[in-house]
Write a protein that holds these residues in place. Sequence first.
Motif: not given
Length: 263
Positions: A214-239
């Motif tokens: 969650h980070v502070a984002v500046s909107f045109s009318d106010q600032q607010a703390i909202i969800p931003s980005c995340f980290y993913e984890f992937a494990l692949r298997y043979p086809d």
Amino acid sequence: MTIDTLFRQLWQQYLEVTPSAKPIQQLLGQGDPIINDHIALRTYALPDIGLEDLGRHFVQLGFEYAGDYQFGVKKLRARHLQHPDPSIPKVFISELKVNELSATAQRIIGQLYQQVKVGFMGSVSHLYSGRPWSVSYHDYLTLLNESEYAAWVAAFGYRANHFTVNVNLLDGFYDLIQVNQALVNAGFKLNHSGGEIKGSELAMLEQSSTLADHVAVSFSDQQAIIPSCFYEFALRYPDASGQLYQGFVEASADKIFDSTNAL
């Protein structure tokens, strides 16, 4: 622009709104480099800023389209691109079908779109340029009430929505259970939508992710703390051919989108 330069720029911009990324890398890498499986980008299905408009820059760098995906409930279409060099991360691009939203949401997004300069996505640097429009917090909340995805794009614009650790090449961890437990033990919150681990060995892909910072984002009318980005984890298997599966699983990806949910 080279592939390395593009991914480096996307990574630096991602770090600006994802403070958990570096500590996660330090935790899982234990001093060794982290190998990235893929990145993801979000956009609206509108002329000049649609999925293929973003994808064109990767095609020019040698990437090829390799998979198509539909997410009916979320009103999304997605495609992924991969490079002939398997060491280069894949790119997953999705777009929101704006014409399937309510009249109110279409009006708000239309007002944002009117602020975008003609030919905007003709420059590769705009893939990591952030928000090309001004948006109010009120309009953000209105979009959020209907589509988390619509609201996220309105607030953050163009940037990597997430990077993904390639667990297959992660030293010291053999499966996602170990990775997830290490993250939880360190105090990171995981996305439990659809289960802590999405997918299976049968589906040839397992995925998990943190919840967005969650980070502070500046909107045109106010600032607010909202969800931003995340980290993913992937494990692949043979086809069936014995090669690691390189695609994505719609049912799992649908739940990974929930990592940025605010409600």
